[in-house]
Design a protein around this motif. Structure first.
Motif, mmCIF file in Angstrom:
data_model
loop_
_atom_site.group_PDB
_atom_site.id
_atom_site.type_symbol
_atom_site.label_atom_id
_atom_site.label_comp_id
_atom_site.label_asym_id
_atom_site.label_seq_id
_atom_site.Cartn_x
_atom_site.Cartn_y
_atom_site.Cartn_z
ATOM 1 N N ASP A 93 -14.802 1.237 -8.169
ATOM 2 C CA ASP A 93 -15.238 -0.031 -8.755
ATOM 3 C C ASP A 93 -16.500 0.169 -9.594
ATOM 4 O OD1 ASP A 93 -17.468 -0.080 -7.045
ATOM 5 O OD2 ASP A 93 -16.579 -1.537 -5.662
ATOM 6 N N ALA A 94 -17.003 -0.934 -10.134
ATOM 7 C CA ALA A 94 -18.134 -0.842 -11.055
ATOM 8 C C ALA A 94 -19.399 -0.320 -10.371
ATOM 9 C CB ALA A 94 -18.392 -2.215 -11.673
ATOM 10 N N ASP A 95 -19.479 -0.453 -9.043
ATOM 11 C CA ASP A 95 -20.656 0.066 -8.328
ATOM 12 C C ASP A 95 -20.456 1.500 -7.847
ATOM 13 O OD1 ASP A 95 -21.799 -2.468 -8.536
ATOM 14 O OD2 ASP A 95 -20.790 -3.147 -6.697
ATOM 15 N N GLY A 96 -19.325 2.095 -8.211
ATOM 16 C CA GLY A 96 -19.088 3.483 -7.814
ATOM 17 C C GLY A 96 -18.441 3.630 -6.446
ATOM 18 N N TYR A 97 -18.117 2.528 -5.803
ATOM 19 C CA TYR A 97 -17.447 2.602 -4.498
ATOM 20 C C TYR A 97 -16.006 3.051 -4.687
ATOM 21 C CZ TYR A 97 -21.221 0.231 -2.026
ATOM 22 O OH TYR A 97 -22.423 -0.071 -1.471
ATOM 23 N N ILE A 98 -15.538 3.903 -3.763
ATOM 24 C CA ILE A 98 -14.154 4.384 -3.858
ATOM 25 C C ILE A 98 -13.300 3.665 -2.821
ATOM 26 C CG2 ILE A 98 -12.648 6.412 -3.710
ATOM 27 C CD1 ILE A 98 -15.028 8.077 -4.683
ATOM 28 N N TRP A 99 -12.135 3.241 -3.270
ATOM 29 C CA TRP A 99 -11.165 2.531 -2.426
ATOM 30 C C TRP A 99 -9.882 3.330 -2.436
ATOM 31 C CZ3 TRP A 99 -12.552 -2.694 -0.921
ATOM 32 C CH2 TRP A 99 -13.770 -3.127 -1.477
ATOM 33 N N ILE A 100 -9.455 3.780 -1.266
ATOM 34 C CA ILE A 100 -8.196 4.538 -1.188
ATOM 35 C C ILE A 100 -7.056 3.530 -1.221
ATOM 36 C CG2 ILE A 100 -6.795 6.101 0.246
ATOM 37 C CD1 ILE A 100 -9.372 7.403 -0.856
ATOM 38 N N THR A 101 -6.071 3.802 -2.102
ATOM 39 C CA THR A 101 -4.980 2.830 -2.218
ATOM 40 C C THR A 101 -3.718 3.274 -1.474
ATOM 41 O OG1 THR A 101 -4.461 3.842 -4.327
ATOM 42 C CG2 THR A 101 -5.752 1.826 -4.398
ATOM 43 N N GLY A 102 -3.687 4.522 -0.995
ATOM 44 C CA GLY A 102 -2.530 4.976 -0.216
ATOM 45 C C GLY A 102 -1.871 6.182 -0.847
ATOM 46 N N ARG A 103 -0.817 6.667 -0.216
ATOM 47 C CA ARG A 103 -0.145 7.886 -0.669
ATOM 48 C C ARG A 103 0.549 7.649 -2.011
ATOM 49 N NH1 ARG A 103 -1.808 12.202 1.848
ATOM 50 N NH2 ARG A 103 -0.043 13.198 0.847
ATOM 51 N N ILE A 104 0.574 8.678 -2.836
ATOM 52 C CA ILE A 104 1.276 8.547 -4.103
ATOM 53 C C ILE A 104 2.520 9.439 -4.112
ATOM 54 C CG2 ILE A 104 -0.393 7.628 -5.742
ATOM 55 C CD1 ILE A 104 -0.181 11.275 -5.353
ATOM 56 N N ASP A 105 2.761 10.116 -2.986
ATOM 57 C CA ASP A 105 3.971 10.924 -2.895
ATOM 58 C C ASP A 105 4.930 10.263 -1.908
ATOM 59 O OD1 ASP A 105 2.597 11.303 -0.577
ATOM 60 O OD2 ASP A 105 2.030 13.363 -1.005
ATOM 61 N N ASP A 106 5.940 11.000 -1.495
ATOM 62 C CA ASP A 106 6.916 10.411 -0.582
ATOM 63 C C ASP A 106 6.483 10.598 0.868
ATOM 64 O OD1 ASP A 106 8.535 9.409 -2.534
ATOM 65 O OD2 ASP A 106 9.553 11.330 -2.804
ATOM 66 N N MET A 107 5.272 10.197 1.137
ATOM 67 C CA MET A 107 4.749 10.316 2.491
ATOM 68 C C MET A 107 4.395 8.915 2.953
ATOM 69 S SD MET A 107 4.426 13.654 2.808
ATOM 70 C CE MET A 107 3.088 14.162 3.826
ATOM 71 N N LEU A 108 4.304 8.731 4.241
ATOM 72 C CA LEU A 108 3.785 7.452 4.703
ATOM 73 C C LEU A 108 3.029 7.629 5.993
ATOM 74 C CD1 LEU A 108 6.411 5.098 6.270
ATOM 75 C CD2 LEU A 108 6.759 7.519 6.002
#
Ligand code: PRX
Length: 692
Positions: A528-543
């Motif tokens: 985000d604009a303050d440099g905080y990182i937010w993990i959005t989840g897997r981008i491969d075929d994993m869960l």
């Protein structure tokens, strides 16, 4: 703009790092001169030979320049068990290392540092007597009991590589790990009660050994902890006792199996440590691979030791008077780093918990916190979400005022759960640390620090020392400022994995080939604009799948159908697909992850049956049993949809994106132009209503 929660004043004043500027300065130092930064930290450990500055870090992260290689403190010589135990004995011999809290309320015991040291030395001698040598790999398959920690440390003491296999895994999964690791020696237990349910581990282990033997990998020695001893003393029904005796009689093999207590009787309490090169292997831990076959993530001695200890110290702001409790099972990396190694390397007092959050009642966590006056608590979002459902009254009954830091791990935490954890468990006075990491990273790579980081619910905030995260686009270009893409790391930190056991090419291919020059995590993230990182989840075929473990494994009543505390078990959809297609009436299967209100994610399976066959309740049951047997009870599919056709590209690739959207009931399927036959979409959407 999301709300910001400042670090609690009480914590801030005395924290190791109590101002963001201090964090920024130290972070810059850790990046600018890793040898200096980690060299200073290394001074706090015992070295038989101190690592030199010139060889502190050598690495190649760029596949185009040659093989991937990572070496930290290469000329250092040390031993992680010595640093966990012997080093503390003069000051902390009589301090409690673990309060063990068993499944049943009356099961409890304590172990001091000197008792732990004695037991570890004895068991190390048992291993040696049974022929285990430096470099040999030993598999351990056990519930959360002190003998599990003793076994790990005994291996580390003599330079054996441990491979801990989660005690809920099936015989097939255990056998696959025995075979892959070339295991000859096993350490197991006869069984365990999970809540009310008795699990006969003896039977599972015997089946696993039979599978391994058939594949040419016989187990030579299996040391068994007699954990169900209370079965013989009235805890358990007559039928349970009878079943146990039967299994014991049919599975026990005197040539191969021996009781832990018999082995320990004659063992000496003296055991010199094996001094290890920094880059000698320390342990293997399997994590799911997207091609289905689990990968043996290999960590080495000294880098992992430094990183486990340092992340534990700063993320939980460790104090000598803390009582710390991490609820994760040691069968996962969270248990390795933050139940065993991190706390012991810091000389901490911890709770080791065998039970579940729901037994004998749904307030067990809060009871245990009150009982031991836990000050630092570490669990998973899925557990928090499950416990939220029982309401605040369950929490309010207990005195949780000892809590200062509350950690979460395993999957993104939704702000609602974060806020509940903060308000009701922490009484708005504890810091929440949302720690992002992986089996591969060894320890926390993104995390707030409790005394200094202003937190935003749902964000893992900023990098830990020595870690350089970047957000990449599809082409591998680093994105600046607010952005969303793939999260990768630019340089190695001491705790990063070194290879996939026995398959360095696979290591390079999975983590370093898509974006040359970076370690690829497989996760998406936004900044985000303050440099905080937010993990959005897997981008491969994993869960990250968690809940079914509890539904099926514990056989809870419908009212208490809630997931167990283990963080999302990272698994690949391919693994589940290969289990499903083993059914004789299945032609093809495609498995995707689907959002779930409690578990975060769950398994949604599209199955194409043989012509003329329909998936009814009984076939669905067979399919679920198959997956449980092939993988583990926690992998049991949540939804099974019959699909006469699967959406495919013209080249025949299954379009999982479409399947994911249908499973989530998303009406807008976006671009379907690459689909070979888009006319099948309505029938897939229709089929969603008939899931079994
Ligand atoms: O997807 C991320 C998720 O868990 C994955 C790693 O799983 P595993 O190797 O089993 O280790 C779990 C415990 C460290 C990651 O790739 N994950 C882990 N922690 C978080 C997370 N996702 C979001 N936020 C977290 N705090």
């Amino acid at each position: 703009m999301s709300d910001i929660y400042e670090p609690p004043e009480g914590l801030k004043a005395s924290a190791h790092i109590h101002a963001m500027q201090d964090y920024r300065n130290r972070y810059a130092e850790s990046i600018g001169d890793p040898a200096k930064f980690w060299g200073e930290i290394a001074k706090g450990f015992h070295w038989q030979t101190t690592p030199t500055a010139d060889k502190f870090l050598t690495y190649n992260f760029d596949i185009r320049k040659g093989p991937i290689a990572i070496k930290w403190m290469e000329d250092g010589v040390t031993n992680i068990c010595y640093n966990c135990l012997d080093r503390h004995l003069p000051q902390k011999g009589s301090q409690i290392a673990f309060y063990w809290e068993g499944n049943d309320l009356e099961d409890e015991k304590t172990i001091t540092y000197s008792e732990l040291h004695r037991e570890v030395c004895k068991f190390a001698n048992v291993l040696k007597r049974n022929g285990v040598k430096k470099g040999d790999c030993v598999a351990v398959y056990m519930p959360m009991i002190p003998e599990l920690i003793i076994s790990m440390l005994a291996c580390s003491r003599i330079g054996a590589v441990h491979s801990i296999v989660f005690g809920g895994y099936s015989a097939e999964s255990l056998a696959a790990r025995i075979i892959d690791g070339g295991i000859r020696t096993l350490v197991t237990a006869d069984g365990v009660w999970r809540g009310n349910k008795l699990i006969h581990s003896l039977e599972v282990v015997d089946q696993a050994m039979a599978i391994a033997k058939k594949a040419g990998h016989p187990i030579e020695k299996n040391v068994v902890v007699r954990h169900l001893i209370r079965l013989h003393h009235g805890n358990g029904s007559a039928s349970e006792k009878e079943a146990y005796e039967k299994i014991l009689a049919s599975s026990w093999n005197n040539e191969r199996d021996s009781w832990w207590e018999d082995e320990m009787k004659e063992a000496s309490e003296q055991c010199d440590v094996e001094w290890m090169q920094a880059e000698d292997p320390s342990f293997i831990l399997y994590t799911s691979g997207s091609t289905g076959k689990p990968k043996g993530v290999l960590h080495t001695v000294a880098g992992y030791m430094l990183f486990a200890a340092t992340t534990f110290k700063f993320t939980f702001d460790f104090r000598p008077d803390d009582v710390y409790w991490c609820t994760a099972d040691i069968g996962w990396i969270t248990g390795h780093t933050y139940v065993t190694y991190g706390p012991l390397l810091n000389g901490a007092t911890s709770v080791l918990f065998e039970g579940t959050p729901f037994y004998p009642s749904n307030d067990r966590f809060w009871q245990v916190i009150q009982k031991y006056k836990v000050s630092k608590f570490y669990t998973a979002p899925t557990a928090i979400r499950a416990l939220m459902k029982f309401g605040e009254d369950f929490v309010d009954k207990y005195d949780l005022s000892s809590l200062k830091v509350l950690g979460t791990v395993g999957e993104p935490i939704n702000p609602e759960a974060w806020l509940w954890y903060h308000k009701y468990v922490g009484n708005s006075k504890a810091a929440i640390v949302d720690t992002y990491w992986q089996t591969e990273t060894g320890g926390h790579v993104l995390t707030p620090l409790p005394g200094c980081t202003p937190t935003k619910p749902g964000s893992a905030c900023f990098p830990f020392f020595g870690v350089i995260p970047v957000i990449l686009d599809e082409e591998g270009k680093e994105l600046e400022g607010p952005a969303e893409g793939y999260i990768a790391f630019k340089k190695p930190w001491p705790g990063i994995m070194r290879t996939v056991f026995g398959d360095h090419k696979r290591f390079e291919q999975i983590y370093f080939s898509r974006f040359p020059g970076y370690y690829m995590t497989g996760d998406g993230a936004k900044r985000d604009a303050d440099g905080y990182i937010w993990i959005t989840g897997r981008i491969d075929d994993m869960l990250n799948c968690s809940g079914t473990y509890c539904f099926d494994f514990l056989q809870l009543t419908p009212q208490t159908k809630m997931p167990l505390m283990h963080p999302g078990h990272l698994m690949s959809t391919a693994q589940v697909e290969s289990a499903l297609v083993e059914h004789s009436n299945v032609v093809e299967a495609a498995v995707v992850s689907c959002p779930h209100p409690v578990k975060g994610e769950c398994l949604y399976c599209y199955v194409t049956p043989m012509e003329g066959v329909h998936i009814d309740a009984s076939m669905a049951k067979e399919l679920r049993i198959l997956v449980r047997e092939k993988i583990a009870p926690f992998a049991s599919p949540d939804y099974i949809q019959e699909a006469i056709h699967l959406p495919k590209t013209r080249s025949g690739k299954i379009m999982r994106r479409i399947l994911r959207q249908i499973a989530a009931n998303d009406p807008d399927l976006g671009d379907t132009s690459t689909m070979a036959d888009s006319t099948i979409i309505p029938s897939l959407q229709e089929g969603r209503r008939k899931v079994v």
